[in-house]
Structures are given as C-alpha cells and as structure tokens.
Scaffold this active site. Structure first.
Site, mmCIF file in Angstrom:
data_model
loop_
_atom_site.group_PDB
_atom_site.id
_atom_site.type_symbol
_atom_site.label_atom_id
_atom_site.label_comp_id
_atom_site.label_asym_id
_atom_site.label_seq_id
_atom_site.Cartn_x
_atom_site.Cartn_y
_atom_site.Cartn_z
ATOM 1 N N LYS A 74 0.831 -1.207 0.000
ATOM 2 C CA LYS A 74 0.000 0.000 0.000
ATOM 3 C C LYS A 74 0.871 1.266 0.000
ATOM 4 O O LYS A 74 2.099 1.185 0.165
ATOM 5 C CB LYS A 74 -0.920 -0.036 1.226
ATOM 6 N N THR A 80 -5.611 -7.501 10.810
ATOM 7 C CA THR A 80 -5.927 -6.211 10.182
ATOM 8 C C THR A 80 -5.458 -5.037 11.038
ATOM 9 O O THR A 80 -4.891 -4.073 10.526
ATOM 10 C CB THR A 80 -7.449 -6.118 9.936
ATOM 11 N N ASN A 94 -1.874 -0.082 7.447
ATOM 12 C CA ASN A 94 -1.373 -1.421 7.796
ATOM 13 C C ASN A 94 -0.556 -2.082 6.683
ATOM 14 O O ASN A 94 -0.401 -3.294 6.653
ATOM 15 C CB ASN A 94 -2.520 -2.303 8.298
ATOM 16 N N HIS A 133 -2.147 -5.360 1.544
ATOM 17 C CA HIS A 133 -3.380 -6.118 1.314
ATOM 18 C C HIS A 133 -3.005 -7.531 0.916
ATOM 19 O O HIS A 133 -2.062 -7.729 0.144
ATOM 20 C CB HIS A 133 -4.216 -5.503 0.189
ATOM 21 N N GLU A 162 -9.348 -11.191 -7.335
ATOM 22 C CA GLU A 162 -8.515 -9.994 -7.187
ATOM 23 C C GLU A 162 -7.320 -10.012 -8.148
ATOM 24 O O GLU A 162 -6.972 -8.965 -8.702
ATOM 25 C CB GLU A 162 -8.046 -9.870 -5.733
HETATM 26 P P1 DAT Z 1 -7.674 -6.859 5.661
HETATM 27 O O1 DAT Z 1 -6.885 -5.830 4.921
HETATM 28 O O2 DAT Z 1 -6.902 -7.438 6.828
HETATM 29 O O3 DAT Z 1 -8.259 -7.941 4.784
HETATM 30 P P2 DAT Z 1 -10.368 -5.760 5.824
HETATM 31 O O4 DAT Z 1 -10.655 -6.463 4.535
HETATM 32 O O5 DAT Z 1 -11.316 -6.006 6.962
HETATM 33 O O6 DAT Z 1 -8.899 -6.095 6.350
HETATM 34 O O7 DAT Z 1 -10.306 -4.192 5.604
HETATM 35 C C1 DAT Z 1 -9.669 -3.678 4.445
HETATM 36 C C2 DAT Z 1 -8.817 -2.494 4.855
HETATM 37 O O8 DAT Z 1 -9.666 -1.448 5.328
HETATM 38 C C3 DAT Z 1 -7.863 -2.753 6.018
HETATM 39 O O9 DAT Z 1 -6.653 -3.355 5.594
HETATM 40 C C4 DAT Z 1 -7.653 -1.389 6.568
HETATM 41 C C5 DAT Z 1 -9.016 -0.742 6.369
HETATM 42 N N1 DAT Z 1 -9.839 -0.861 7.578
HETATM 43 C C6 DAT Z 1 -10.498 -1.955 8.004
HETATM 44 N N2 DAT Z 1 -11.126 -1.723 9.161
HETATM 45 C C7 DAT Z 1 -10.849 -0.441 9.471
HETATM 46 C C8 DAT Z 1 -11.202 0.418 10.550
HETATM 47 N N3 DAT Z 1 -11.974 0.001 11.545
HETATM 48 N N4 DAT Z 1 -10.718 1.687 10.518
HETATM 49 C C9 DAT Z 1 -9.948 2.139 9.523
HETATM 50 N N5 DAT Z 1 -9.579 1.374 8.460
HETATM 51 C C10 DAT Z 1 -10.018 0.107 8.449
HETATM 52 MG MG MG Z 2 -9.755 -7.890 3.370
#
Ligand code: DAT
Ligand code: MG
Length: 154
Positions: free
Chosen positions: A9, A91, A112, A115, A126
């Site tokens: 990212k 996450t 974080n 992805h 994807e």
């Molecule tokens: P991951 O990237 O671990 O698959 P996800 O699909 O639940 O996580 O969410 C996609 C992205 O969105 C994640 O990497 C960071 C952002 N995100 C998720 N939950 C969030 C939150 N509560 N506040 C801010 N950003 C968030």
């Molecule tokens: Mg995800």
C-alpha cells in the site's frame, strides 16, 4: 496452487518497506507470478473493496489508497492464501502477532502496509481484477523440490 493478490500500500511505498515485504514472501518459498507499480483510481478501488464501500472507514481508505502509487503483486503457492494471511498479520497492527509484517512494522489500522487476499475465490478474483492474463507468468521454480512434497506441487 492458490493465487493471492498482494498490494504494498502507499505507506509501504512511502516508508521504503516494499523490499522487506517482497523478501518475506520470497523467503517463505512463494512464487512471484506478476508485479507492477500502479496508481489506483476510485473505480478499481470500489471494485476491489466492494464489501467495504458502505462502511464508515471507506472514504478514508479510498483517499489513502489513492495517495501514492502502490505495488501490485500476484503470488502463487500451495495453500498460500492462509499462510500469507499469517505472515501479514491481523488487520489491526496493534493486535497483529510479532513476527508478522503488520505486527513488526505497522501500528495504525488504516496504515497497515499491505493487502492480501482472504480466500481462494477472492485471490482468483482480485488477481484477475488487477492483472491481464499476459501479465502473469507461468514458470518453473527450481527450488520447488526442496519446498514441497510431490502431492503439494502437482
Ligand atoms: P484486511 O486488509 O486485513 O483484509 P479488511 O478487509 O477487513 O482487512 O479491511 C480492508 C482495509 O480497510 C484494512 O486493511 C484497513 C481498512 N480498515 C479496516 N477496518 C478499518 C477500521 N476500523 N478503521 C480504519 N480502516 C479500516
Ligand atoms: Mg480484506
């Protein structure tokens, strides 16, 4: 073999952590089958993050993902979806295990670093969303006989 889409990212690009991320996946023994630098726009981000578009954090996520080029990668390996998610970590980096990419190198949930696809089907979808078939490479990796048993690499 499973395929996973990895995005280094904007924070990974800006913080100079792309090589660290690639190195961890290489050392695991995964095969890099596609890689490119790209600037993502609203349309592709909405398709990629379709499950999150209605959520409160989505606007901030989209702005962040557009803030800098990203590195798009497709990786392949036996049951690699789950093992890559383990290497990536939870996450929320503050909850991510030490030794994981997010656990070692990130602190904010919206920053974080990476992805990674979360299921076999999302990996296929994807990778196809971000890569044309001609951008994906099928080649032999000489170390496979030292990474896998026969049934795992068939
Ligand atoms: P991951 O990237 O671990 O698959 P996800 O699909 O639940 O996580 O969410 C996609 C992205 O969105 C994640 O990497 C960071 C952002 N995100 C998720 N939950 C969030 C939150 N509560 N506040 C801010 N950003 C968030
Ligand atoms: Mg995800």
């Amino acid at each position: 073999m499973e395929r996973t889409l990895i995005i280094a990212k904007p924070d990974a690009v800006q913080r100079g952590l792309v090589g660290e991320i690639i190195g961890r996946l290489e050392r695991k023994g995964l095969k890099l089958i596609g890689m490119k630098l790209a600037a993502l726009d609203k349309t592709i981000l909405r398709a990629h993050y379709a499950e999150h578009v209605e959520k409160g954090f989505y606007a901030g996520l989209e702005d962040f993902m557009k803030s800098s080029p990203v590195v798009l990668m497709a990786w392949e390996g036996f049951e690699c979806i789950d093992s890559v998610r383990t290497i990536v970590g939870a996450t929320n980096p503050r909850m991510a295990a030490p030794g994981s990419i997010r656990g070692d190198l990130a602190i904010g949930v919206g920053r974080n670093l990476i992805h990674a696809s979360d299921a076999k089907e999302s990996g296929e979808r994807e990778v196809a969303l971000f890569f044309a078939e001609a951008e994906l490479f099928d080649y032999d990796k000489s170390e496979y006989m030292h990474l896998y048993e026969d049934f795992e690499r068939s």
